[in-house]
Enzyme design. Structure first.
Site, PDB file in Angstrom:
ATOM      1  N   SER A 109      13.690  -1.750   0.107  1.00  0.00           N
ATOM      2  CA  SER A 109      12.879  -0.530  -0.018  1.00  0.00           C
ATOM      3  C   SER A 109      12.538   0.087   1.329  1.00  0.00           C
ATOM      4  O   SER A 109      12.429  -0.615   2.353  1.00  0.00           O
ATOM      5  CB  SER A 109      11.570  -0.879  -0.734  1.00  0.00           C
ATOM      6  OG  SER A 109      10.654   0.193  -0.652  1.00  0.00           O
ATOM      7  N   TYR A 146       4.082  -5.382  -0.503  1.00  0.00           N
ATOM      8  CA  TYR A 146       5.327  -5.120  -1.238  1.00  0.00           C
ATOM      9  C   TYR A 146       6.488  -4.991  -0.235  1.00  0.00           C
ATOM     10  O   TYR A 146       7.557  -5.579  -0.418  1.00  0.00           O
ATOM     11  CB  TYR A 146       5.151  -3.850  -2.072  1.00  0.00           C
ATOM     12  CG  TYR A 146       6.442  -3.227  -2.538  1.00  0.00           C
ATOM     13  CD1 TYR A 146       7.224  -3.831  -3.517  1.00  0.00           C
ATOM     14  CD2 TYR A 146       6.883  -2.008  -1.997  1.00  0.00           C
ATOM     15  CE1 TYR A 146       8.415  -3.251  -3.937  1.00  0.00           C
ATOM     16  CE2 TYR A 146       8.062  -1.423  -2.408  1.00  0.00           C
ATOM     17  CZ  TYR A 146       8.824  -2.048  -3.381  1.00  0.00           C
ATOM     18  OH  TYR A 146      10.005  -1.480  -3.795  1.00  0.00           O
ATOM     19  N   LYS A 150      10.008  -7.192   0.366  1.00  0.00           N
ATOM     20  CA  LYS A 150      11.373  -6.653   0.430  1.00  0.00           C
ATOM     21  C   LYS A 150      12.062  -7.117   1.717  1.00  0.00           C
ATOM     22  O   LYS A 150      13.247  -7.445   1.716  1.00  0.00           O
ATOM     23  CB  LYS A 150      11.335  -5.130   0.331  1.00  0.00           C
ATOM     24  CG  LYS A 150      10.958  -4.642  -1.048  1.00  0.00           C
ATOM     25  CD  LYS A 150      12.050  -5.020  -2.037  1.00  0.00           C
ATOM     26  CE  LYS A 150      11.649  -4.920  -3.473  1.00  0.00           C
ATOM     27  NZ  LYS A 150      12.706  -5.292  -4.409  1.00  0.00           N
TER      28      LYS A 150
HETATM   29  N1  LIG Z   1      12.470   3.476  -7.879  1.00  0.00           N
HETATM   30  C1  LIG Z   1      12.506   3.604  -6.547  1.00  0.00           C
HETATM   31  O1  LIG Z   1      12.419   4.720  -6.005  1.00  0.00           O
HETATM   32  C2  LIG Z   1      12.662   2.389  -5.678  1.00  0.00           C
HETATM   33  C3  LIG Z   1      12.889   1.116  -6.193  1.00  0.00           C
HETATM   34  N2  LIG Z   1      13.076   0.048  -5.353  1.00  0.00           N
HETATM   35  C4  LIG Z   1      13.347  -1.285  -5.867  1.00  0.00           C
HETATM   36  O2  LIG Z   1      14.309  -1.191  -6.890  1.00  0.00           O
HETATM   37  C5  LIG Z   1      14.061  -2.177  -7.890  1.00  0.00           C
HETATM   38  C6  LIG Z   1      13.956  -1.513  -9.242  1.00  0.00           C
HETATM   39  O3  LIG Z   1      12.883  -0.593  -9.193  1.00  0.00           O
HETATM   40  P1  LIG Z   1      12.553   0.368 -10.408  1.00  0.00           P
HETATM   41  O4  LIG Z   1      13.724   0.431 -11.326  1.00  0.00           O
HETATM   42  O5  LIG Z   1      12.011   1.610  -9.856  1.00  0.00           O
HETATM   43  O6  LIG Z   1      11.373  -0.441 -11.083  1.00  0.00           O
HETATM   44  P2  LIG Z   1      11.099  -0.659 -12.635  1.00  0.00           P
HETATM   45  O7  LIG Z   1       9.748  -1.252 -12.749  1.00  0.00           O
HETATM   46  O8  LIG Z   1      11.404   0.593 -13.385  1.00  0.00           O
HETATM   47  O9  LIG Z   1      12.203  -1.743 -12.993  1.00  0.00           O
HETATM   48  C7  LIG Z   1      12.100  -3.078 -12.575  1.00  0.00           C
HETATM   49  C8  LIG Z   1      12.563  -3.942 -13.725  1.00  0.00           C
HETATM   50  O10 LIG Z   1      12.519  -5.288 -13.280  1.00  0.00           O
HETATM   51  C9  LIG Z   1      11.986  -6.070 -14.340  1.00  0.00           C
HETATM   52  N3  LIG Z   1      11.343  -7.243 -13.739  1.00  0.00           N
HETATM   53  C10 LIG Z   1      10.282  -7.274 -12.888  1.00  0.00           C
HETATM   54  N4  LIG Z   1       9.989  -8.532 -12.564  1.00  0.00           N
HETATM   55  C11 LIG Z   1      10.890  -9.318 -13.217  1.00  0.00           C
HETATM   56  C12 LIG Z   1      11.087 -10.705 -13.274  1.00  0.00           C
HETATM   57  N5  LIG Z   1      10.290 -11.573 -12.629  1.00  0.00           N
HETATM   58  N6  LIG Z   1      12.102 -11.175 -14.040  1.00  0.00           N
HETATM   59  C13 LIG Z   1      12.905 -10.329 -14.726  1.00  0.00           C
HETATM   60  N7  LIG Z   1      12.748  -8.990 -14.718  1.00  0.00           N
HETATM   61  C14 LIG Z   1      11.750  -8.495 -13.961  1.00  0.00           C
HETATM   62  C15 LIG Z   1      10.983  -5.176 -15.048  1.00  0.00           C
HETATM   63  O11 LIG Z   1      10.787  -5.606 -16.393  1.00  0.00           O
HETATM   64  C16 LIG Z   1      11.661  -3.816 -14.951  1.00  0.00           C
HETATM   65  O12 LIG Z   1      12.449  -3.519 -16.092  1.00  0.00           O
HETATM   66  C17 LIG Z   1      12.784  -2.898  -7.482  1.00  0.00           C
HETATM   67  O13 LIG Z   1      13.126  -4.108  -6.847  1.00  0.00           O
HETATM   68  C18 LIG Z   1      12.134  -1.943  -6.491  1.00  0.00           C
HETATM   69  O14 LIG Z   1      11.365  -2.636  -5.554  1.00  0.00           O
HETATM   70  C19 LIG Z   1      13.047   0.205  -3.992  1.00  0.00           C
HETATM   71  C20 LIG Z   1      12.786   1.423  -3.442  1.00  0.00           C
HETATM   72  C21 LIG Z   1      12.587   2.609  -4.228  1.00  0.00           C
HETATM   73  O1  LIG Z   2       9.895   1.081  -2.979  1.00  0.00           O
HETATM   74  C1  LIG Z   2       9.510   2.045  -3.621  1.00  0.00           C
HETATM   75  O2  LIG Z   2       9.541   3.267  -3.039  1.00  0.00           O
HETATM   76  C2  LIG Z   2       9.479   4.455  -3.840  1.00  0.00           C
HETATM   77  C3  LIG Z   2       9.183   5.624  -2.918  1.00  0.00           C
HETATM   78  O3  LIG Z   2       8.002   5.364  -2.216  1.00  0.00           O
HETATM   79  P1  LIG Z   2       6.787   6.386  -2.195  1.00  0.00           P
HETATM   80  O4  LIG Z   2       5.876   5.858  -1.126  1.00  0.00           O
HETATM   81  O5  LIG Z   2       7.358   7.732  -1.866  1.00  0.00           O
HETATM   82  O6  LIG Z   2       6.195   6.400  -3.569  1.00  0.00           O
HETATM   83  C4  LIG Z   2       8.438   4.280  -4.926  1.00  0.00           C
HETATM   84  O7  LIG Z   2       8.352   5.451  -5.729  1.00  0.00           O
HETATM   85  C5  LIG Z   2       8.870   3.094  -5.775  1.00  0.00           C
HETATM   86  O8  LIG Z   2       7.976   2.881  -6.843  1.00  0.00           O
HETATM   87  C6  LIG Z   2       8.857   1.863  -4.912  1.00  0.00           C
HETATM   88  O9  LIG Z   2       9.402   0.789  -5.638  1.00  0.00           O
END
Ligand SMILES: NC(=O)C1=CN([C@@H]2O[C@H](COP(=O)(O)OP(=O)(O)OC[C@H]3O[C@@H](n4cnc5c(N)ncnc54)[C@H](O)[C@@H]3O)[C@@H](O)[C@H]2O)C=CC1
Ligand SMILES: O=C1O[C@H](COP(=O)(O)O)[C@@H](O)[C@H](O)[C@H]1O
Length: 253
Positions: A109, A146, A150
């Site tokens: 992230s 967080y 990462k």
């Molecule tokens: N959405 C974004 O803009 C960003 C996301 N990320 C990273 O990308 C990954 C996915 O993020 P999103 O899809 O946005 O989040 P999200 O919350 O929509 O999806 C994460 C999924 O992981 C599952 N999960 C969480 N802990 C778990 C565990 N212990 N065992 C099995 N499943 C588990 C949840 O049930 C969920 O479906 C995360 O690691 C997040 O840190 C990083 C930067 C930005």
């Molecule tokens: O790592 C993550 O970053 C995105 C973007 O960060 P933000 O500070 O612009 O919100 C965040 O939306 C996401 O939930 C998180 O997992």
């Protein structure tokens, strides 16, 4: 070339971006602790990534892993990021090595480097005419616990690469937003990652040939403070989107 891919965190937002473009490209095994709320391609395993036996079983016959599961909240407490983001990621790498998987792409992230956004640099660094860039060679400077989790996932990947020759790509994802860039949010526009660029980038992570990489996961935005040159050079990333082509939710170019 990857054929069977394990996608952890498949029921989440990034998982949905990946599957929306790549559903027909691979044999998918999807894993999440939450069951899906819609029909998804492939086999779905409901399991927690901290469950070593379940992850080991899910890894059988897999060529590549896209590891997204974890707590994505920037305010997530240590009591959550320690098991879900750090220990869970260790379990995934360990099981991947045991199963002879070639490649793991890890969802890191922007928050792993949040403290580069100093008072002196912001908001100037979010603007098109500013030349400040992070390129993935810098040390992590997490902006919260967080982000620490990462950075730990990246470091675990480094260890599993050096010790076991696992190919690992850590993608410091910016701001994944569906449809259009974030509105009235300069920082978010500078690190916007569109859904199709997200799918393409993770596809490149499981197709390209490399050892250990840290790259930034953003679209080809005019505003940017993350370089995407390494992702272009090593992975063959060719993003199609640019937040400058949008005015609010309207595409203007
Ligand atoms: N959405 C974004 O803009 C960003 C996301 N990320 C990273 O990308 C990954 C996915 O993020 P999103 O899809 O946005 O989040 P999200 O919350 O929509 O999806 C994460 C999924 O992981 C599952 N999960 C969480 N802990 C778990 C565990 N212990 N065992 C099995 N499943 C588990 C949840 O049930 C969920 O479906 C995360 O690691 C997040 O840190 C990083 C930067 C930005
Ligand atoms: O790592 C993550 O970053 C995105 C973007 O960060 P933000 O500070 O612009 O919100 C965040 O939306 C996401 O939930 C998180 O997992």
């Amino acid at each position: 070339m990857a054929q069977s891919v394990l996608l952890t965190g498949a029921a989440g937002r990034v998982g949905s971006a990946v599957l929306s473009d790549l559903a027909d490209e691979y044999e998918w095994r999807l894993l999440d602790r939450d069951p899906p709320t819609e029909e998804l391609p492939g086999e779905f395993v409901v399991a927690d990534i901290t469950d070593e036996d379940a992850v080991r079983e899910a890894m059988v016959g897999i060529d590549a892993v896209i590891h997204l599961a974890g707590d994505p909240r920037k305010e997530a407490p240590w009591s959550s990021v320690l098991p879900n983001n750090i220990d869970g990621t260790r379990v995934v790498y360990e099981a991947a090595v045991e199963a002879g998987v070639d490649t793991v792409a890890f969802a890191s992230s922007n928050h792993a480097v949040g403290h580069y956004e100093t008072d002196e640099r912001t908001p100037r660094m979010y603007r098109e005419d500013d030349e400040f860039r992070l390129d993935g060679t810098e040390l992590p400077r997490p902006g919260n616990l967080y982000g620490v989790s990462k950075a730990a996932g990246e470091l675990l990947g480094r260890y599993y690469h050096d010790e076991h020759d696992l190919s690992v790509a850590c993608v410091r994802i910016g701001n994944l937003t569906k449809g259009h860039p974030p509105i009235d949010y300069e920082r978010g526009q500078a690190m916007w990652l569109s859904y199709r660029d997200c799918a393409h980038l993770f596809q490149r992570c499981i197709e390209a040939d490399y050892g250990y990489e840290i790259v930034y996961g953003i679209s080809d935005n005019d505003r940017k403070y993350y370089s995407i040159e390494r992702a272009r050079e090593v992975l063959g990333y060719e993003p199609q989107d640019n937040s400058a082509e949008w005015n609010g939710d309207e595409r203007v170019v």
